[in-house]
Design a protein around this motif. Sequence first.
Motif, PDB file in Angstrom:
ATOM      1  N   PHE A 226     -10.088   3.360  -1.776  1.00  0.00           N
ATOM      2  CA  PHE A 226     -10.116   1.794  -1.527  1.00  0.00           C
ATOM      3  C   PHE A 226     -10.948   1.431  -0.288  1.00  0.00           C
ATOM      4  O   PHE A 226     -11.744   0.334  -0.430  1.00  0.00           O
ATOM      5  CB  PHE A 226      -8.759   1.427  -1.404  1.00  0.00           C
ATOM      6  CG  PHE A 226      -8.488   0.026  -0.934  1.00  0.00           C
ATOM      7  CD1 PHE A 226      -8.386  -0.916  -1.537  1.00  0.00           C
ATOM      8  CD2 PHE A 226      -8.121   0.041   0.656  1.00  0.00           C
ATOM      9  CE1 PHE A 226      -8.129  -2.264  -0.862  1.00  0.00           C
ATOM     10  CE2 PHE A 226      -7.976  -1.225   1.203  1.00  0.00           C
ATOM     11  CZ  PHE A 226      -7.943  -2.426   0.271  1.00  0.00           C
ATOM     12  N   GLY A 294       2.597  -7.590  -5.845  1.00  0.00           N
ATOM     13  CA  GLY A 294       1.677  -7.405  -6.740  1.00  0.00           C
ATOM     14  C   GLY A 294       1.743  -8.084  -8.117  1.00  0.00           C
ATOM     15  O   GLY A 294       0.803  -7.838  -8.968  1.00  0.00           O
ATOM     16  N   ARG A 319       2.989  -2.160  -4.785  1.00  0.00           N
ATOM     17  CA  ARG A 319       3.148  -1.381  -5.860  1.00  0.00           C
ATOM     18  C   ARG A 319       1.801  -1.452  -6.722  1.00  0.00           C
ATOM     19  O   ARG A 319       1.367  -2.306  -7.125  1.00  0.00           O
ATOM     20  CB  ARG A 319       4.492  -1.944  -6.761  1.00  0.00           C
ATOM     21  CG  ARG A 319       4.909  -0.907  -7.630  1.00  0.00           C
ATOM     22  CD  ARG A 319       6.181  -1.394  -8.241  1.00  0.00           C
ATOM     23  NE  ARG A 319       5.950  -2.689  -8.870  1.00  0.00           N
ATOM     24  CZ  ARG A 319       5.627  -2.718 -10.209  1.00  0.00           C
ATOM     25  NH1 ARG A 319       5.238  -1.638 -10.835  1.00  0.00           N
ATOM     26  NH2 ARG A 319       5.365  -4.067 -10.734  1.00  0.00           N
ATOM     27  N   LYS A 320       1.360  -0.120  -6.788  1.00  0.00           N
ATOM     28  CA  LYS A 320      -0.163   0.023  -7.402  1.00  0.00           C
ATOM     29  C   LYS A 320       0.070  -0.103  -8.985  1.00  0.00           C
ATOM     30  O   LYS A 320      -1.225  -0.665  -9.493  1.00  0.00           O
ATOM     31  CB  LYS A 320      -0.641   1.513  -6.943  1.00  0.00           C
ATOM     32  CG  LYS A 320      -2.199   1.577  -6.989  1.00  0.00           C
ATOM     33  CD  LYS A 320      -2.757   2.741  -6.615  1.00  0.00           C
ATOM     34  CE  LYS A 320      -4.179   3.163  -6.458  1.00  0.00           C
ATOM     35  NZ  LYS A 320      -4.385   4.450  -5.922  1.00  0.00           N
ATOM     36  N   GLU A 321       1.133  -0.103  -9.326  1.00  0.00           N
ATOM     37  CA  GLU A 321       1.119  -0.068 -10.934  1.00  0.00           C
ATOM     38  C   GLU A 321       1.437  -1.556 -11.388  1.00  0.00           C
ATOM     39  O   GLU A 321       1.943  -1.964 -12.563  1.00  0.00           O
ATOM     40  CB  GLU A 321       2.383   0.674 -11.490  1.00  0.00           C
ATOM     41  CG  GLU A 321       1.934   2.075 -11.447  1.00  0.00           C
ATOM     42  CD  GLU A 321       2.181   2.668  -9.865  1.00  0.00           C
ATOM     43  OE1 GLU A 321       2.930   2.119  -9.272  1.00  0.00           O
ATOM     44  OE2 GLU A 321       1.751   4.019  -9.710  1.00  0.00           O
ATOM     45  N   GLY A 325      -2.269  -4.806  -9.077  1.00  0.00           N
ATOM     46  CA  GLY A 325      -3.022  -3.490  -8.947  1.00  0.00           C
ATOM     47  C   GLY A 325      -3.705  -2.886  -9.853  1.00  0.00           C
ATOM     48  O   GLY A 325      -4.644  -2.103  -9.717  1.00  0.00           O
ATOM     49  N   THR A 330     -10.137  -1.327  -7.388  1.00  0.00           N
ATOM     50  CA  THR A 330      -9.631  -0.424  -6.367  1.00  0.00           C
ATOM     51  C   THR A 330      -8.529  -0.943  -5.698  1.00  0.00           C
ATOM     52  O   THR A 330      -8.528  -2.229  -5.569  1.00  0.00           O
ATOM     53  CB  THR A 330     -10.630   0.277  -5.589  1.00  0.00           C
ATOM     54  OG1 THR A 330     -10.173   1.146  -4.563  1.00  0.00           O
ATOM     55  CG2 THR A 330     -11.162  -1.024  -4.446  1.00  0.00           C
ATOM     56  N   ALA A 331      -7.299  -0.105  -5.429  1.00  0.00           N
ATOM     57  CA  ALA A 331      -6.063  -0.711  -5.005  1.00  0.00           C
ATOM     58  C   ALA A 331      -5.514   0.333  -4.103  1.00  0.00           C
ATOM     59  O   ALA A 331      -5.661   1.467  -4.158  1.00  0.00           O
ATOM     60  CB  ALA A 331      -5.090  -1.071  -6.057  1.00  0.00           C
ATOM     61  N   PHE A 332      -4.900  -0.116  -2.825  1.00  0.00           N
ATOM     62  CA  PHE A 332      -4.069   0.514  -2.042  1.00  0.00           C
ATOM     63  C   PHE A 332      -2.831   0.086  -1.807  1.00  0.00           C
ATOM     64  O   PHE A 332      -2.692  -0.983  -1.797  1.00  0.00           O
ATOM     65  CB  PHE A 332      -4.997   0.764  -0.751  1.00  0.00           C
ATOM     66  CG  PHE A 332      -4.248   1.849   0.263  1.00  0.00           C
ATOM     67  CD1 PHE A 332      -4.462   3.148   0.164  1.00  0.00           C
ATOM     68  CD2 PHE A 332      -3.384   1.399   1.334  1.00  0.00           C
ATOM     69  CE1 PHE A 332      -4.030   4.040   1.154  1.00  0.00           C
ATOM     70  CE2 PHE A 332      -2.614   2.189   2.093  1.00  0.00           C
ATOM     71  CZ  PHE A 332      -2.869   3.517   2.119  1.00  0.00           C
ATOM     72  N   GLU A 333      -1.817   1.119  -2.035  1.00  0.00           N
ATOM     73  CA  GLU A 333      -0.327   0.769  -1.981  1.00  0.00           C
ATOM     74  C   GLU A 333       0.423   0.967  -0.718  1.00  0.00           C
ATOM     75  O   GLU A 333       0.159   2.200   0.066  1.00  0.00           O
ATOM     76  CB  GLU A 333       0.349   1.552  -3.157  1.00  0.00           C
ATOM     77  CG  GLU A 333       1.954   1.346  -3.182  1.00  0.00           C
ATOM     78  CD  GLU A 333       2.411   2.539  -4.287  1.00  0.00           C
ATOM     79  OE1 GLU A 333       2.029   1.922  -5.303  1.00  0.00           O
ATOM     80  OE2 GLU A 333       3.341   3.105  -3.962  1.00  0.00           O
TER      81      GLU A 333
END
Length: 385
Positions: A226, A294, A319-321, A325, A330-333
């Motif tokens: 990310f 998210g 929450r990446k899901e 996200g 690209t994602a960071f949780e």
Amino acid sequence: MIAQSSLGYINKIFANVMEVKGAELDALLHDLRAAGVIIPSGEGRSKGALSIACSEMAKMQGGKLILDRSDIGFPGRSLREAAEVLRRRYGYVTLLIVSGSGRSMMPLLDAQSLASYLAEHDEAKRYFMIDAITSDPESPIAKLASGYGNVLTLKGREVGDEPIEPSQFRSVGILEDVFTLGSSLLLQGVARALHEGAPSQRALEYVEKLGSEIVRTLEEAVRSEFFSQVLYKAEQRHVVFLGGLGSAQEVARMTAIRIGHVKRAVGDYVFVAGETSTPPPRVGDLLLVISRSGETEVVSSWCENFKQLGGYVAALVGRKESTIGSLADTAFEIPETAEPGAPSDFYLKAAFVLSPLPIYLVERMEQRGLRLPEYIIRWHHSVTA
């Protein structure tokens, strides 16, 4: 004991907060606890840090009433004009100021306005407090606060008059990084103590616990795909957009200000999504969004539209899901660790995670032959802030 970060300025932030005088923290907590309404006042990133903390104070169980001077319902054009209405409506009023220099224009005008009212209405003094968090206890704002309330001294960056070079940014931060993030961290601890009905020592205990969590999250973030992708897109000649709603928007603004100092110094632009005069994105532009759930519908629609126009989406989410996200390239949780009803720590951690971006961006530019010492960034800051 707070874990140590690989970034020296982060460690200095924690050290400065833990050095706050107990008596000053007691006085601040007492005034905030007694207040029927809190009026926050600050400028730039300090205003963002203050707004995030005040939002959490308002949302927590048994939360405080927060009334910003820019709110539609504020009963006057100045604090002097509004003072009598505020006292009748809310009883005890605390003007809470965050200003590292103690000379920021709008907070100073607010303090002067309220002080002039109190100087003429001696009987009203027991209903109003001016509390200031600043690095300079001899500043004009601090002197007004000491006369009509309390001053909490929080150190900022301590450097001499010598120019700051890009190689030093990891150690000392850029401009007001140390004070701004320090005040945000301290106020998060204060919000926690208010939530628990606990003494001021609890605020510092929580800061110590939170500091270790921030270091772990930050160190993971700067090594992540990310972070790498955001830097890669930001160093190119693309426009950068940042966005979120509520406290997430405050984090976006704080980050946009600092990245903007770097990008605009080389002729590029940075915008906060959803604000006036925001241009449409072009192919390759970057949208960086922040969302604890998210699932914020407006933000997810920004992501969808941005991708349809050929832009690149990065997301900082709880929450990446989540929907956002999943939409992001690209994602960071940053998982929420606070229990329901307590002040959220997501937004504070997000501000810390994003704070090294301009530092790494300057380093990337230097590797490509473009040096941006702080005097250039400071000059640009002075004419655009």
